[in-house]
Design an enzyme around this catalytic site. Structure first.
Site, PDB file in Angstrom:
ATOM      1  N   GLY A 162       0.752  -1.186  -0.034  1.00 37.81           N
ATOM      2  CA  GLY A 162       0.118  -0.070  -0.066  1.00 37.81           C
ATOM      3  C   GLY A 162       0.793   1.187   0.067  1.00 37.81           C
ATOM      4  N   ASN A 163       2.152   1.134   0.924  1.00 36.95           N
ATOM      5  CA  ASN A 163       2.772   2.213   0.720  1.00 36.95           C
ATOM      6  C   ASN A 163       3.668   2.491  -0.624  1.00 36.95           C
ATOM      7  OD1 ASN A 163       2.326   3.087   3.523  1.00 36.95           O
ATOM      8  ND2 ASN A 163       3.783   1.297   4.101  1.00 36.95           N
ATOM      9  N   LYS A 182      -2.315  -8.269   3.017  1.00 36.29           N
ATOM     10  CA  LYS A 182      -2.222  -8.742   1.499  1.00 36.29           C
ATOM     11  C   LYS A 182      -0.874  -9.618   1.201  1.00 36.29           C
ATOM     12  CE  LYS A 182       1.415  -6.017  -0.144  1.00 36.29           C
ATOM     13  NZ  LYS A 182       1.847  -5.675   1.136  1.00 36.29           N
TER      14      LYS A 182
HETATM   15  N1  LIG Z   1      13.940  -5.977   9.639  1.00 36.91           N
HETATM   16  C1  LIG Z   1      13.473  -5.042   8.735  1.00 36.91           C
HETATM   17  N2  LIG Z   1      13.901  -4.721   7.693  1.00 36.91           N
HETATM   18  C2  LIG Z   1      13.435  -3.948   6.616  1.00 36.91           C
HETATM   19  N3  LIG Z   1      12.227  -3.063   6.891  1.00 36.91           N
HETATM   20  C3  LIG Z   1      11.697  -3.254   8.108  1.00 36.91           C
HETATM   21  C4  LIG Z   1      12.104  -4.013   8.991  1.00 36.91           C
HETATM   22  N4  LIG Z   1      11.353  -3.912  10.089  1.00 36.91           N
HETATM   23  C5  LIG Z   1      10.526  -3.117   9.750  1.00 36.91           C
HETATM   24  N5  LIG Z   1      10.568  -2.641   8.629  1.00 36.91           N
HETATM   25  C6  LIG Z   1       9.683  -1.474   8.179  1.00 36.91           C
HETATM   26  O1  LIG Z   1       8.925  -2.186   7.222  1.00 36.91           O
HETATM   27  C7  LIG Z   1       8.303  -1.260   6.340  1.00 36.91           C
HETATM   28  C8  LIG Z   1       7.412  -1.872   5.083  1.00 36.91           C
HETATM   29  O2  LIG Z   1       6.217  -2.720   5.675  1.00 36.91           O
HETATM   30  P1  LIG Z   1       4.918  -1.917   5.580  1.00 36.91           P
HETATM   31  O3  LIG Z   1       5.063  -0.510   5.846  1.00 36.91           O
HETATM   32  O4  LIG Z   1       4.150  -2.873   5.958  1.00 36.91           O
HETATM   33  O5  LIG Z   1       4.848  -1.857   3.787  1.00 36.91           O
HETATM   34  P2  LIG Z   1       3.900  -2.007   2.690  1.00 36.91           P
HETATM   35  O6  LIG Z   1       2.818  -1.041   2.929  1.00 36.91           O
HETATM   36  O7  LIG Z   1       4.704  -1.676   1.176  1.00 36.91           O
HETATM   37  O8  LIG Z   1       3.435  -3.634   2.487  1.00 36.91           O
HETATM   38  C9  LIG Z   1       9.496  -0.581   5.842  1.00 36.91           C
HETATM   39  O9  LIG Z   1       9.183   0.820   5.493  1.00 36.91           O
HETATM   40  C10 LIG Z   1      10.307  -0.724   7.025  1.00 36.91           C
HETATM   41  O10 LIG Z   1      10.294   0.659   7.876  1.00 36.91           O
HETATM   42  N1  LIG Z   2      -4.419  -5.064   2.983  1.00 36.43           N
HETATM   43  C1  LIG Z   2      -3.197  -4.696   3.154  1.00 36.43           C
HETATM   44  O1  LIG Z   2      -2.106  -5.319   3.816  1.00 36.43           O
HETATM   45  O2  LIG Z   2      -2.553  -3.226   2.818  1.00 36.43           O
HETATM   46  P1  LIG Z   2      -1.160  -2.708   3.155  1.00 36.43           P
HETATM   47  O3  LIG Z   2      -0.046  -3.644   2.280  1.00 36.43           O
HETATM   48  O4  LIG Z   2      -1.386  -1.161   2.636  1.00 36.43           O
HETATM   49  O5  LIG Z   2      -1.155  -2.699   4.561  1.00 36.43           O
END
Ligand SMILES: Nc1ncnc2c1ncn2[C@@H]1O[C@H](COP(=O)(O)OP(=O)(O)O)[C@@H](O)[C@H]1O
Ligand SMILES: NC(=O)OP(=O)(O)O
Length: 313
Positions: A12-13, A214
């Site tokens: 999502g990010n 997801k």
């Molecule tokens: N061990 C790790 N290695 C890399 N990133 C990490 C770790 N632990 C936490 N993160 C965080 O996880 C984030 C990605 O997960 P998330 O925000 O859920 O992403 P997305 O929305 O893209 O699925 C990165 O931006 C980072 O800040």
């Molecule tokens: N549904 C879901 O996991 O969305 P994000 O990746 O944006 O958290």
């Protein structure tokens, strides 16, 4: 060239980036950058299914309805999930179509609104964990919790509302997704983790309010359609041990046994990297061949093993 399916999963990010306002133009721009990479992957012969997150966007959809609660009927969370699957799917479908036109690659691209069966008794329904919508400042959260009844957690970047996130058990539309992907159609599926549904005693389905992770849905889908590889695109170049500390060290090539050991040591927090690693472990244990985690712009290099984190059985 390839007869196996790869799943490319967009966080999502990656679509609505931290710090951006979240306008439709920003979302299209970000989706387009990701699709430029996917188009290159397709032109080298890969068969691709695209999954994506919806956390920031489904939260905004819900918020929009709540702001207008005095003038329009409420939209349940499961319906908002379907709404986000359609909207984000359309955006990915069009940006990929346009990128394929630019490189003169002929491919059909289609979005499938995907239902995902969950268990109505999943303990997640009484313990919300999935962050959705915008980030809030500390001084804002007390009023939001009190007035709206929201459960909120702290994340890097601020505080966010959380909703239940049950485990995905089965993808209802898996057969058509597999069939189309093997025919060479690019399928956008299981967006936002899919629309959570429960199966009733007579076998019919009904939506239930939650947002499924997801990454976990992607791993179930990948196993059910016999995909060989999952490429997880997010906003960090690779997975790190001791992330965010002075000892932080990037992981380039790791085995399933190694990543399980790092997971057990607590290197991957819930709500961010944790679900991605859990998804990778489940997929590889079920016979998957490779999981890659990286930034969208590094995907090409990562597929050649020259960037990102690659996890193998
Ligand atoms: N061990 C790790 N290695 C890399 N990133 C990490 C770790 N632990 C936490 N993160 C965080 O996880 C984030 C990605 O997960 P998330 O925000 O859920 O992403 P997305 O929305 O893209 O699925 C990165 O931006 C980072 O800040
Ligand atoms: N549904 C879901 O996991 O969305 P994000 O990746 O944006 O958290």
């Amino acid at each position: 060239m390839e007869n196996s399916i790869s799943i490319v999963s967009l966080g999502g990010n990656a679509i609505l980036r931290r710090g951006e306002e979240g306008t439709v133009e920003e979302q299209f721009h970000n989706a387009d950058s990701c699709m430029a990479e996917v188009a290159r992957m397709l032109s080298s012969g890969h068969k691709v299914v695209i999954t994506h997150g919806n956390g920031p966007i489904v939260g905004n959809i819900v918020l929009r309805g709540e702001c207008a609660r005095n003038s329009i009927p409420p939209m349940p969370l499961f319906y908002s999930d379907a709404d986000s699957e359609g909207g984000i799917g359309f955006m990915i479908q069009q940006t990929l179509y346009n990128r394929l036109i630019m490189i003169r690659e002929v491919k059909d691209v289609v979005t499938i609104i995907t239902q995902v069966v969950v268990d109505a008794d999943d303990p997640a329904f009484s313990r919300p964990t999935k962050p959705i919508g915008p980030y809030y400042r500390k001084e804002e959260i007390e009023a939001l919790q009190r007035n709206n009844g929201w459960v909120m957690i702290r994340q890097t970047g601020g505080y966010r509302r959380v909703v239940p996130s049950p485990m995905p058990k089965r993808i209802v539309e898996k057969n058509v997704i597999q069939r189309l992907a093997l025919e060479g159609v690019v399928v956008i599926a299981a967006g936002g983790g899919g629309v959570p549904v429960v199966e009733t005693a007579d076998g019919t389905l009904r939506g239930i309010d939650a947002v499924i992770d997801k990454d976990l849905t992607t791993s179930v889908l990948a196993t059910e359609i016999g995909a060989e590889r999952i490429v997880i695109l997010t906003d960090v170049d690779r997975v790190y041990r001791d992330f965010g500390t002075p000892r932080q060290a990037g992981l380039d090539h790791v085995s399933l046994a190694e990543i399980k050991a790092f997971h057990a040591e607590g290197h991957f927090p819930p709500g961010s990297m944790g679900p991605k690693i859990m998804a990778a472990i489940r997929f590889l244990e079920a016979g998957g061949k490779r999981v890659i985690i990286t930034l969208p712009e590094l995907m090409g290099k990562a597929l050649e093993g020259r960037a990102g984190t690659t996890i193998v059985p």
